[in-house]
Design an enzyme around this catalytic site. Structure first.
Site, PDB file in Angstrom:
ATOM      1  N   TYR A 271      -5.002  14.683  -2.521  1.00 35.94           N
ATOM      2  CA  TYR A 271      -5.002  13.641  -0.682  1.00 35.94           C
ATOM      3  C   TYR A 271      -6.460  14.562   0.107  1.00 35.94           C
ATOM      4  CZ  TYR A 271      -3.858  10.467   2.318  1.00 35.94           C
ATOM      5  OH  TYR A 271      -4.216  10.050   3.302  1.00 35.94           O
TER       6      TYR A 271
ATOM      7  N   HIS B  51       1.331   4.399  -2.853  1.00 37.20           N
ATOM      8  CA  HIS B  51       1.610   5.408  -2.494  1.00 37.20           C
ATOM      9  C   HIS B  51       2.927   6.576  -3.689  1.00 37.20           C
ATOM     10  CE1 HIS B  51      -2.244   6.748  -0.363  1.00 37.20           C
ATOM     11  NE2 HIS B  51      -1.420   6.115   0.467  1.00 37.20           N
TER      12      HIS B  51
ATOM     13  N   GLU C  47      -6.451   6.921  -1.682  1.00 38.74           N
ATOM     14  CA  GLU C  47      -6.222   5.810  -0.298  1.00 38.74           C
ATOM     15  C   GLU C  47      -6.707   4.066  -1.015  1.00 38.74           C
ATOM     16  OE1 GLU C  47      -4.816   4.834   2.041  1.00 38.74           O
ATOM     17  OE2 GLU C  47      -3.801   6.786   1.936  1.00 38.74           O
TER      18      GLU C  47
ATOM     19  N   HIS D 189       0.741  -0.912  -0.202  1.00 42.57           N
ATOM     20  CA  HIS D 189      -0.071  -0.164  -0.236  1.00 42.57           C
ATOM     21  C   HIS D 189       0.455   1.495  -0.148  1.00 42.57           C
ATOM     22  CE1 HIS D 189      -3.479   3.063   1.625  1.00 42.57           C
ATOM     23  NE2 HIS D 189      -2.256   3.148   2.207  1.00 42.57           N
ATOM     24  N   GLU D 190       1.441   1.384   1.036  1.00 46.76           N
ATOM     25  CA  GLU D 190       2.766   2.731   1.141  1.00 46.76           C
ATOM     26  C   GLU D 190       3.488   2.724  -0.186  1.00 46.76           C
ATOM     27  OE1 GLU D 190       2.810   4.742   3.214  1.00 46.76           O
ATOM     28  OE2 GLU D 190       0.589   3.738   4.154  1.00 46.76           O
TER      29      GLU D 190
ATOM     30  N   ASP E 144      -9.998  14.075   8.605  1.00 43.52           N
ATOM     31  CA  ASP E 144      -9.429  12.559   7.717  1.00 43.52           C
ATOM     32  C   ASP E 144      -8.892  13.727   6.092  1.00 43.52           C
ATOM     33  OD1 ASP E 144      -8.245  10.163   7.234  1.00 43.52           O
ATOM     34  OD2 ASP E 144      -9.655   9.389   7.035  1.00 43.52           O
TER      35      ASP E 144
ATOM     36  N   HIS F 296      -9.382   7.684   4.481  1.00 44.38           N
ATOM     37  CA  HIS F 296      -9.336   6.160   4.754  1.00 44.38           C
ATOM     38  C   HIS F 296     -10.402   5.932   5.081  1.00 44.38           C
ATOM     39  CE1 HIS F 296      -5.571   7.686   5.741  1.00 44.38           C
ATOM     40  NE2 HIS F 296      -5.163   6.167   5.441  1.00 44.38           N
TER      41      HIS F 296
HETATM   42 ZN   LIG Z   1      -2.260   5.701   2.987  1.00 45.42          ZN
END
Ligand SMILES: [Zn+2]
Length: 367
Positions: A189, A178, A198, A174-175, A271, A276
């Protein structure tokens, strides 16, 4: 390919609503470590935004590129500090260390690289062979994992509620995704474009895990961060693409707030506008599409999402509906208007309420 993106500001795998719940409901130790992680995340975010103003080529250490798809990994150890990069503990081709976190990070970087290369012919994050670096044992009791624009930073968790963050391949996937999103798309974002940011990171994080385990769409658990909680948390993962809203339900963390359809869309300022949280909606659409199509999800559904991500047409204001139309266009282009893939994806977007039902398909339903 874009070489820099001023919009990037990614918060790490652990969403702030979990840390805020802990800061409100936890005991003294849990409150303290949650607040430490939140404040640490803020400072990383700030430096990360500064970094995003640079091109990858201008960043020291990125000048040696593996141009032929060759893997080039380096793992550093910060020894529970925030000094970067830390000491080198394992480099490409070296034997395993006796430290689990080091070996997990090394292996995860390898799987992510292999996945993108073999599934989509992508040569590392920037598609130009960027060496993959990680720093493990980052921070003290740090419960998060980040791509900071240059390397993976992996905390050890708080030794209480969270395990070390290198234990989950999908979290690392996932990271690092990005990083790819930063290179390829300008998804701001914030709000729906942030939730798409996300979402795409969750999709490929999940697919990397399925690829590593040779799992079909039917066999996969579709969880993100399974194994990140210790047994003290009542929950199996951070998120579920199969059943958003069901990943955890815990005295300290509260209940997984993700919706699975537009009827339950969260209108919130927190958020970054629920990036998320509302990502649960396109996540569920991807799960539905991949299971309607069947087989290995990275081969067709994933291929369509990858094309949609990398055609340079996503913008800061791309919303759910625009993204859905974009995937449909690619499905049609790759597989044809009447293909199972195109129909499955249309049906999935309709089911979560992002695309309006406009026609009845000829033949039997895919449900
Ligand atoms: Zn993320």
């Amino acid at each position: 390919m874009q070489k820099h993106n001023k919009n990037s500001s990614v918060l790490g795998i652990l969403p702030p609503h979990i840390l805020i719940a802990l800061a409100q409901n936890g005991n003294e130790h849990q409150r303290r470590t949650a607040l430490q992680t939140l404040s640490h995340d803020q400072s990383i975010r700030t430096s990360r935004m500064a970094h995003a103003m640079l091109t990858y080529r201008n960043v020291p250490g990125h000048q040696t590129l593996a141009s032929d798809g060759k893997l080039c990994r380096t793992v550093h150890d910060a020894h529970c500090s925030d000094h970067l990069p830390g000491d080198i503990v394992r480099q490409e081709g070296q034997h395993p260390s006796h430290d689990h976190g080091t070996n997990e990070a090394y292996d995860c970087l390898g799987w992510v690289h292999a996945f993108y290369l073999q599934a989509y012919m992508r040569n590392s994050i920037d598609n130009e062979g960027l060496p993959l670096n990680a720093t493990v044992h980052y921070g003290t009791g740090y419960s998060n994992a980040f791509w900071n624009g240059e390397r993976m930073l992996c905390g050890d968790g708080d030794y209480d509620l969270f395990n070390r963050f290198t234990c989950c391949l999908d979290v690392i996937g996932h990271e690092l995704t990005h990083g790819i999103i930063e290179c390829e798309a300008r998804l701001a974002y914030l709000g729906q474009s942030g939730a798409l940011n996300e979402h795409v990171a969750d999709v490929f994080g999940c697919l990397i895990k399925q690829y590593a385990h040779h799992q079909s769409a039917e066999q996969a658990d579709w969880l993100i961060g399974q194994g990140i909680f210790t047994e003290r948390i009542h929950g199996e993962a951070l998120r579920s693409m199969k059943k958003p809203g069901s990943a955890y339900d815990d005295r300290l963390l509260g209940r997984d707030p993700q919706p699975s359809t537009m009827d339950c869309y969260h209108h919130t300022m927190e958020d970054n506008g629920g990036v998320h949280i509302n990502s649960g909606i396109p996540n569920h659409a991807f799960y539905l599409a991949a299971t309607y199509i069947g087989g290995y999800a990275w081969e067709r559904a994933g291929r369509i999402w990858y094309e949609a991500l990398t055609d340079q047409r996503l913008s800061a204001t791309t919303n759910f509906h625009m993204f859905a139309q974009h995937t449909l266009k690619h499905a049609q282009h790759l597989y044809g208007q009447e293909s199972r893939e195109h129909q499955a994806i249309r049906q999935a977007w309709e089911q979560v309420g992002i695309v309006r039902q406009e026609r009845i398909f000829a033949g039997s339903s895919l449900y």
